[in-house]
Enzyme design. Sequence first.
Site, PDB file in Angstrom:
ATOM      1  CG  ASP A  97     -36.174   1.541   1.725  1.00 41.12           C
ATOM      2  OD1 ASP A  97     -37.080   1.653   0.898  1.00 41.12           O
ATOM      3  OD2 ASP A  97     -34.962   1.784   1.467  1.00 41.12           O
ATOM      4  CG  HIS A  98     -36.029  -1.320  -1.553  1.00 41.25           C
ATOM      5  ND1 HIS A  98     -36.750  -1.641  -2.669  1.00 41.25           N
ATOM      6  CD2 HIS A  98     -35.422  -0.149  -1.832  1.00 41.25           C
ATOM      7  CE1 HIS A  98     -36.583  -0.719  -3.577  1.00 41.25           C
ATOM      8  NE2 HIS A  98     -35.789   0.217  -3.098  1.00 41.25           N
ATOM      9  CG  HIS A 210     -31.911   1.817  -5.865  1.00 40.08           C
ATOM     10  ND1 HIS A 210     -32.851   0.973  -6.398  1.00 40.08           N
ATOM     11  CD2 HIS A 210     -32.483   2.402  -4.794  1.00 40.08           C
ATOM     12  CE1 HIS A 210     -33.947   1.049  -5.650  1.00 40.08           C
ATOM     13  NE2 HIS A 210     -33.761   1.906  -4.684  1.00 40.08           N
ATOM     14  N   GLY A 211     -28.083   3.871  -5.901  1.00 41.91           N
ATOM     15  CA  GLY A 211     -26.628   3.760  -5.789  1.00 41.91           C
ATOM     16  C   GLY A 211     -26.266   2.286  -5.679  1.00 41.91           C
ATOM     17  CG  ASN A 268     -36.463   6.009  -0.027  1.00 45.65           C
ATOM     18  OD1 ASN A 268     -37.268   6.757   0.516  1.00 45.65           O
ATOM     19  ND2 ASN A 268     -36.702   4.734  -0.263  1.00 45.65           N
ATOM     20  CB  ILE A 269     -30.973  10.241   1.239  1.00 47.23           C
ATOM     21  CG1 ILE A 269     -31.850  11.277   0.521  1.00 47.23           C
ATOM     22  CG2 ILE A 269     -29.497  10.613   1.111  1.00 47.23           C
ATOM     23  CD1 ILE A 269     -32.640  12.136   1.452  1.00 47.23           C
ATOM     24  CB  THR A 271     -25.351   6.044  -2.158  1.00 48.63           C
ATOM     25  OG1 THR A 271     -26.071   4.895  -2.625  1.00 48.63           O
ATOM     26  CG2 THR A 271     -23.906   5.922  -2.576  1.00 48.63           C
TER      27      THR A 271
HETATM   28  P1  13P Z   1     -29.424   5.931  -2.921  1.00 50.44           P
HETATM   29  O1  13P Z   1     -28.533   4.954  -2.253  1.00 50.44           O
HETATM   30  O2  13P Z   1     -29.136   6.047  -4.358  1.00 50.44           O
HETATM   31  O3  13P Z   1     -29.460   7.231  -2.198  1.00 50.44           O
HETATM   32  O4  13P Z   1     -30.891   5.309  -2.810  1.00 50.44           O
HETATM   33  C1  13P Z   1     -31.415   4.964  -1.563  1.00 50.44           C
HETATM   34  C2  13P Z   1     -32.713   4.273  -1.684  1.00 50.44           C
HETATM   35  O5  13P Z   1     -33.446   4.451  -2.621  1.00 50.44           O
HETATM   36  C3  13P Z   1     -33.099   3.364  -0.608  1.00 50.44           C
HETATM   37  O6  13P Z   1     -34.343   2.801  -0.822  1.00 50.44           O
END
Ligand code: 13P
Length: 327
Positions: A97-98, A210-211, A268-269, A271
Site C-alpha cells: 500500500d501507499h 484517511h484516519g 482500504n481499512i 484505523t
Molecule cells: P483508514 O485508516 O482511514 O481506514 O484508511 C486506511 C487506508 O486508506 C490505508 O491506505
Amino acid sequence: MIDVNSPSREYEKVLLETNLKDIMLVAFREHILVPAFNVAYLPMVEPIVQTLIELECFGLVEVSRPDIKKFGARSLDAVYEEYKRFENRAYTRLHLDHVPVIDEDGKLVDWRSMIWRALDLGYDSVMIDGSRVSLEENIEVTQEVVKEAHARDIPVEGEVGAVYGHEKGPLPPYEELFSSGKGFTDPEEARRFVNETRVDWLSVAIGNIHGAISGVAKDREKLKARLNIEHLQKIVSVTNVPIVLHGGTNIEQKYVLEAIRNGVTKINIGTAIRQKYERGLRETGKVEYAQENVRREMRYLIEDYYKIKGSARKLASLIKKRANPIR
Ligand code: 13P
C-alpha cells in the site's frame, strides 16, 4: 505438516489458479468488494488472514510506508515473512500500500527502493502514490512502476486526487471539504492518468479521508465520512478500471454499499483494526487479546457492514463462468 495452500474445495482451486489482476477485474465487473486490511503491527497478520479464511471472504493483506514508519509493521521483509507463515492464496494476497513520492510530512521518499524490494520479495501487487506531485510527474513515476511491475505480471495501483488525513495538523472542516469537493479526483485527469500509465487500479478521492496517523488524533474516533456517488460514476465512466477507496474506516454504510455497486472494488481499512489492536494491548498487555479484537472487528465489517461473507465462493463461480461461457 498441512499445506495451507492445497485446495480442499473445488472453488478454492479456481482462486488459487487465478492471478490477482484477473480476480480484481471479475470483482469490478460483478460489483464484489475485495477489502484490504492494513498491517500496522506484525501480529495483526495472523488474525487478518485467519478471519478472511474463516468467513470465506477474498481480501488483501496490505502494508504501507506509514504502517512501517509510524506504527509497528517493522519492514517490508518482516511483513512478507509473517504473511508467508499464514497465507492461503485462495483467500488472500499481499499488497504493498501507499509508497508516496512525497510523504505526509512533506519529505521526498526513496520510493523506488521500497517498491523494487516488494517486487523482488514477491508481493502480489503494489501502489505508487504520486498524489502530492503534479499530474505530469505522477504519470511519469507511475509509468516507471507499471513498466517494472507488469514485466513480472504484478498489478499496480495509482492515485489521482487528494485523500487528506495523513498530514499533521487539523483538516479543513469535513462539511466544507465535502461540499466544495476540495481535492476530489478530476475525472478528466483520471482518464488521462489511466490511459497514459496503463495502471490497473485507481485510487480516488470522492469524500473519503484517511484516519489520522500522528499526535493525539491517531487515537481518536475517526469522523463519519460520506461519498459523492455521482462524482464516482463520472470517474468510472471514463476510466473503466477497478476503483480503490482509501480511508475505509467509518464511511457511512449506505454510501459504501452504493459505491460498491458503482465501481469501487477495493476498500482500504486501517484505523478501525489498528485502534482495536492498540486498545486490546493497552488494556491487557496481551497480544492474543489484541488479536482477538482485530478478529471481532473484521467479522463485524465483513458480515454486517460490507455483507461479503462467502465472497470467495462467489468470485470463484463467476471466474469459472467467464472461463466457460455458455454458447
Ligand atoms: P483508514 O485508516 O482511514 O481506514 O484508511 C486506511 C487506508 O486508506 C490505508 O491506505
